[in-house]
Design a protein around this motif. Structure first.
Motif, mmCIF file in Angstrom:
data_model
loop_
_atom_site.group_PDB
_atom_site.id
_atom_site.type_symbol
_atom_site.label_atom_id
_atom_site.label_comp_id
_atom_site.label_asym_id
_atom_site.label_seq_id
_atom_site.Cartn_x
_atom_site.Cartn_y
_atom_site.Cartn_z
ATOM 1 N N VAL A 208 0.882 -1.160 0.000
ATOM 2 C CA VAL A 208 0.000 0.000 0.000
ATOM 3 C C VAL A 208 0.924 1.216 0.000
ATOM 4 N N PRO A 209 0.946 1.958 -1.106
ATOM 5 C CA PRO A 209 1.833 3.126 -1.164
ATOM 6 C C PRO A 209 1.371 4.235 -0.217
ATOM 7 N N LYS A 210 2.327 4.857 0.461
ATOM 8 C CA LYS A 210 2.025 6.017 1.310
ATOM 9 C C LYS A 210 1.893 7.212 0.371
ATOM 10 N N ARG A 211 0.692 7.734 0.315
ATOM 11 C CA ARG A 211 0.395 8.889 -0.539
ATOM 12 C C ARG A 211 -0.700 9.699 0.125
ATOM 13 N N ARG A 212 -0.865 10.911 -0.297
ATOM 14 C CA ARG A 212 -1.803 11.829 0.342
ATOM 15 C C ARG A 212 -3.218 11.258 0.433
ATOM 16 N N GLY A 213 -3.665 10.509 -0.552
ATOM 17 C CA GLY A 213 -5.026 9.978 -0.581
ATOM 18 C C GLY A 213 -5.355 8.986 0.525
ATOM 19 N N VAL A 214 -4.337 8.450 1.209
ATOM 20 C CA VAL A 214 -4.587 7.501 2.304
ATOM 21 C C VAL A 214 -4.062 8.029 3.644
ATOM 22 N N HIS A 215 -3.687 9.323 3.683
ATOM 23 C CA HIS A 215 -3.168 9.903 4.924
ATOM 24 C C HIS A 215 -4.284 10.188 5.923
ATOM 25 N N ASN A 216 -3.918 10.132 7.182
ATOM 26 C CA ASN A 216 -4.780 10.604 8.258
ATOM 27 C C ASN A 216 -4.332 12.017 8.654
ATOM 28 N N HIS A 217 -4.831 12.531 9.754
ATOM 29 C CA HIS A 217 -4.482 13.884 10.195
ATOM 30 C C HIS A 217 -3.027 14.015 10.633
ATOM 31 N N LEU A 218 -2.347 12.885 10.858
ATOM 32 C CA LEU A 218 -0.933 12.905 11.250
ATOM 33 C C LEU A 218 0.012 12.831 10.051
ATOM 34 N N GLY A 219 -0.554 12.612 8.866
ATOM 35 C CA GLY A 219 0.284 12.460 7.680
ATOM 36 C C GLY A 219 0.833 11.051 7.515
ATOM 37 N N THR A 220 0.281 10.090 8.265
ATOM 38 C CA THR A 220 0.680 8.689 8.130
ATOM 39 C C THR A 220 -0.460 7.927 7.441
ATOM 40 N N VAL A 221 -0.208 6.681 7.061
ATOM 41 C CA VAL A 221 -1.245 5.893 6.406
ATOM 42 C C VAL A 221 -2.357 5.611 7.415
ATOM 43 N N HIS A 222 -3.565 5.934 7.031
ATOM 44 C CA HIS A 222 -4.740 5.809 7.889
ATOM 45 C C HIS A 222 -4.996 4.349 8.271
ATOM 46 N N ALA A 223 -5.486 4.136 9.482
ATOM 47 C CA ALA A 223 -5.736 2.789 9.999
ATOM 48 C C ALA A 223 -6.677 1.990 9.097
ATOM 49 N N ILE A 224 -7.708 2.621 8.582
ATOM 50 C CA ILE A 224 -8.656 1.890 7.749
ATOM 51 C C ILE A 224 -8.043 1.580 6.383
ATOM 52 N N ALA A 225 -7.166 2.420 5.885
ATOM 53 C CA ALA A 225 -6.435 2.099 4.648
ATOM 54 C C ALA A 225 -5.554 0.874 4.872
ATOM 55 N N LEU A 226 -4.952 0.788 6.058
ATOM 56 C CA LEU A 226 -4.160 -0.401 6.388
ATOM 57 C C LEU A 226 -5.047 -1.645 6.379
ATOM 58 N N CYS A 227 -6.218 -1.551 6.992
ATOM 59 C CA CYS A 227 -7.148 -2.688 7.006
ATOM 60 C C CYS A 227 -7.587 -3.058 5.595
ATOM 61 N N ASN A 228 -7.779 -2.064 4.763
ATOM 62 C CA ASN A 228 -8.157 -2.311 3.375
ATOM 63 C C ASN A 228 -7.054 -3.096 2.660
ATOM 64 N N GLY A 229 -5.807 -2.722 2.887
ATOM 65 C CA GLY A 229 -4.681 -3.460 2.304
ATOM 66 C C GLY A 229 -4.605 -4.883 2.823
ATOM 67 N N LEU A 230 -4.812 -5.048 4.130
ATOM 68 C CA LEU A 230 -4.795 -6.395 4.717
ATOM 69 C C LEU A 230 -5.914 -7.250 4.140
ATOM 70 N N GLU A 231 -7.088 -6.656 3.965
ATOM 71 C CA GLU A 231 -8.211 -7.424 3.423
ATOM 72 C C GLU A 231 -7.978 -7.787 1.960
ATOM 73 N N ALA A 232 -7.348 -6.914 1.191
ATOM 74 C CA ALA A 232 -7.027 -7.249 -0.203
ATOM 75 C C ALA A 232 -6.046 -8.420 -0.258
ATOM 76 N N ALA A 233 -5.038 -8.393 0.609
ATOM 77 C CA ALA A 233 -4.080 -9.509 0.662
ATOM 78 C C ALA A 233 -4.790 -10.797 1.065
ATOM 79 N N MET A 234 -5.667 -10.719 2.056
ATOM 80 C CA MET A 234 -6.423 -11.895 2.493
ATOM 81 C C MET A 234 -7.284 -12.432 1.374
ATOM 82 N N GLY A 235 -7.934 -11.556 0.636
ATOM 83 C CA GLY A 235 -8.800 -11.994 -0.460
ATOM 84 C C GLY A 235 -8.031 -12.725 -1.544
ATOM 85 N N ALA A 236 -6.860 -12.215 -1.890
ATOM 86 C CA ALA A 236 -6.025 -12.884 -2.896
ATOM 87 C C ALA A 236 -5.559 -14.242 -2.377
ATOM 88 N N LEU A 237 -5.150 -14.297 -1.110
ATOM 89 C CA LEU A 237 -4.753 -15.581 -0.513
ATOM 90 C C LEU A 237 -5.916 -16.562 -0.546
#
Length: 158
Positions: A56-85
């Motif tokens: 999951v690339p760190k980019r402005r579209g997935v940032h939270n108010h701290l400028g880090t990757v948002h927690a739900i974006a992380l979950c979205n990435g984890l779920e995509a990996a799980m789905g492919a598995l």
């Protein structure tokens, strides 16, 4: 072999296209099939039975108010990996659906995040319809930023 695994192997195995371009083409196609995943722009690295990995690339579209990757974006990435598995692993006569996700956020996601999903072959054997998929997200420096389990419910196809 599942459609996802077949497409992955074809996309990454064509010498004319090359593995890098094939991975990008696969990632785009995967996101078209499940459009919500487009929000994190996953870049698949590996898909095999019992294991999938993407970035999951760190980019402005997935940032939270701290400028880090948002927690739900992380979950979205984890779920995509799980789905492919799950698609690469499940027997042809069965189907799966996620039942829940338990995650812990352990550090700030200050870089691109490598999301990994893993199972053991024994998880898919037997009569128990519940399959736990271990997931984690790791920063560029090797620090784990999120880890947990996605619970699948596996049943026979009708």
């Amino acid at each position: 072999m599942s459609q996802v695994l077949t497409l992955w192997r074809r996309a990454t195995g064509v010498p004319v296209v090359g593995a890098s371009l094939g991975k990008r083409a696969f990632s785009f196609a995967f996101s078209q099939k499940a459009p919500y995943f487009r929000t994190v722009r996953p870049r698949f690295v590996e898909i095999a039975p019992h294991r999938a990995e993407l970035v999951v690339p760190k980019r402005r579209g997935v940032h939270n108010h701290l400028g880090t990757v948002h927690a739900i974006a992380l979950c979205n990435g984890l779920e995509a990996a799980m789905g492919a598995l799950a698609e690469a692993t499940i027997p042809a006569d069965e189907r799966w659906i996620p039942q829940g996700m338990e995650v812990r956020y352990t550090a700030k996601a200050t870089s691109d995040i490598v999301c990994t999903a893993e199972t053991d072959p024994a998880d898919w054997d037997g009569d128990d319809p519940h399959v736990p998929v271990r997931v984690r997200g790791v920063r560029d420096d090797g620090a784990t930023v999120v880890e947990g389990v996605i619970h699948l419910h596996v049943t026979p196809r009708r």
